[in-house]
Design an enzyme around this catalytic site. Structure first.
Site: not given
Ligand code: NAD
Length: 493
Positions: A396, A267, A245-246, A193, A250
């Site tokens: 962040e 991650e 993601g965030s 996804k 997470g």
């Molecule tokens: P986000 O957490 O908002 O979303 C990430 C993914 O999760 C998206 O596909 C989103 O649709 C999905 N999502 C959102 N809410 C959800 C839920 N309740 N249940 C399941 N899935 C859900 O993050 P973002 O804004 O897309 O990306 C930015 C973040 O990602 C930053 O915090 C960044 O540091 C992190 N990031 C980490 C790494 C790593 O390898 N550590 C790499 C890239 C980005």
């Protein structure tokens, strides 16, 4: 700095994939409209124009995708192939991605605004990641255990089953590769996804996979936002969630996974320190520090958004830092002179801007290398004069913003560097090898770069976070633990 570099619509690439047709879900090898028929728009942050309508996956659609992945997991066409055949499939994926590398880079630049030089590099890296994982299937060994002569015990490394691969918007091809590579190498099946802001390259990869020997249903793709992700994380027949993601999301994923003890790899974000000692090559350190927070508009998990410089060299280093910030030309991702594209979306731009406002309210002064207020462009910005509890220092930002602070000695640098809930990465600049290694050992971060920033391997070294930057590791030998279960078999003669 002058206004951001622009391009005429006719000069910008128009990939055939963006043909005006709504993009469907990939389920069991077939492109499938969502049950609800709902779609959402994905928008080019450079122009503000819609790129495509994309399916919004609901629970029903996710159920179908997970069922397809389960069938594919159990089918002999995937479960019973030889390690060599599995390697070959991964090599085919690498080849087909390489053949379409330019198109995939263009789709990511259109979808999330990253400059083409960067998205090209990310796709090249992803191709190497698949080649790296193609080497694994033939090298996954179990062990034999010391035992009584009448007993024989050995271990098997077995795939987990269905993996939900949820990715963020900032590096779509790369993040998918980091999950698909190890999941497939170890015999799992996947429901991917991508993030709602940048789903296009993942969908195009879904099409390209049909040119390989990957059986239908081994990789499925569902698109949508939080609700589609929740449908996957809450699904009882998903064995593992691999999430990028965030931190906020997470934590929700960890909670949702606790109901049936799904395996998880998280991650998450970072607030990485860049530590510059007085004996460092200050010019190189300034280049590295600015790359750390401004490359890719700072929309990177490893962004070095807290810069600590030793007091005695602060003035000289600051001068070099500001000079380097001014070399970050803002512009259309496809303009050859662009170093930084626009931020990925209007809401994200507003969120990053709110941190600049908060920094001012916290008494900070801002040094901005360029003009603000042109579209979603944001120049590199340095914040000074804020305390360690300011929001811009603690949270962040995920934009081209860093705070500059000083330290007295190594002890102080480590204490300040570690003063964060995150622990993803750090970079240390010094000419003293002993000091470099001692500092690296004491920093609570998953990756420490010495005299470098974000030197990423294509799979050989583990990547992941200490503390609230995540759980588990991608890559390295550790990745095997993330995608397999160890089974013990004991025979009594
Ligand atoms: P986000 O957490 O908002 O979303 C990430 C993914 O999760 C998206 O596909 C989103 O649709 C999905 N999502 C959102 N809410 C959800 C839920 N309740 N249940 C399941 N899935 C859900 O993050 P973002 O804004 O897309 O990306 C930015 C973040 O990602 C930053 O915090 C960044 O540091 C992190 N990031 C980490 C790494 C790593 O390898 N550590 C790499 C890239 C980005």
């Amino acid at each position: 700095m002058t206004a951001p570099l622009t391009m005429d619509a006719a000069e910008r690439p128009a990939p055939a994939f963006l043909d005006g047709e709504a993009k469907h879900l990939l389920i069991d090898g077939a492109w499938t409209a969502p049950r609800s028929a709902e779609t959402f728009e994905t928008v080019d942050p450079t122009t503000g124009r819609a790129l495509a309508r994309v399916s919004l996956a609901g629970q029903d659609d996710v159920d179908l995708a997970v069922a397809a992945a389960r069938r594919a997991f159990e089918a002999p066409s995937w479960a019973d192939i030889t390690p060599y055949q599995r390697s070959r499939v991964l090599l085919q994926i690498a080849d087909v991605l390489e053949e379409h590398a330019e198109e995939l880079a263009v789709l990511d630049s259109l979808d999330m605004g990253g400059p083409l030089w960067m998205t090209r590099w990310l796709v090249e890296h992803s191709v190497e990641v698949f080649r790296h994982y193609a080497g694994w299937p033939t090298k996954i060994y179990g062990q034999t255990a010391p035992s009584d002569p009448t007993v024989f015990s050995y271990t098997l490394r077995q795939p987990l089953g269905v993996v939900g691969a949820i990715t963020a918007w900032n590096g779509p091809v790369l993040q998918l590769a980091w999950k698909l590579g190890p999941a497939l190498a170890t015999g799992n099946t996947v429901v991917a996804k991508p993030a709602a802001w940048s789903p296009l390259s993942t969908l195009r990869i879904g099409e390209l996979l049909t040119a390989t020997d990957l059986p239908p249903g081994v990789v499925n793709i569902v698109t949508g936002g939080a609700a589609s992700g929740e449908a996957l994380t809450g699904h009882g027949d998903v064995d593992k969630i691999s999430f990028t993601g965030s931190l906020t999301v997470g934590k929700r994923i960890l909670e949702a996974s606790s109901t049936d003890l799904k395996r998880v790899t998280l991650e998450l974000g970072g607030k990485s320190p860049t530590i510059v000692f007085d004996d460092a090559d200050l010019e190189a350190a300034a280049k590295g520090a600015v790359a750390g927070f401004a490359q890719g508009s700072g929309e990177g998990c490893v962004a070095g958004s807290r810069i600590f410089v030793q007091e005695s060299v602060r003035e000289r280093f600051r001068e070099l830092l500001v000079r380097e910030m001014h070399t970050y030309t803002l512009g259309d991702p496809f303009h050859p002179d662009t170093r930084m594209g626009p931020l990925a979306s209007r809401p994200h731009f507003e969120r990053v801007s709110s941190y600049l406002e908060a920094a001012r309210e916290d008494g900070g002064s801002l040094e901005t290398a360029g003009r603000t207020g042109d579209g979603l462009y944001m120049p590199p910005t340095l914040v000074e004069g804020v305390g360690s509890d300011a929001r811009v220092v603690r949270e962040e930002v995920f934009g081209p913003v860093a705070s500059l602070m000083t330290f007295t000695d190594a002890e102080d640098a480590v204490a300040q560097g570690n003063d964060t809930v995150y622990g993803l990465s750090a970079s240390v600049w010094t000419a003293d090898l002993e000091r470099a290694h001692r500092t690296a050992a004491r920093l609570r971060a998953g990756t420490v770069w010495i005299n470098a920033f974000a030197d990423m391997s294509a799979g050989t070294v583990p990547f992941g976070g200490f503390k609230q930057s995540g759980i588990g590791r991608e890559h390295g030998i550790e990745v095997l633990d993330a995608y397999t279960e160890t089974k013990t078999v004991t025979v009594h003669f």
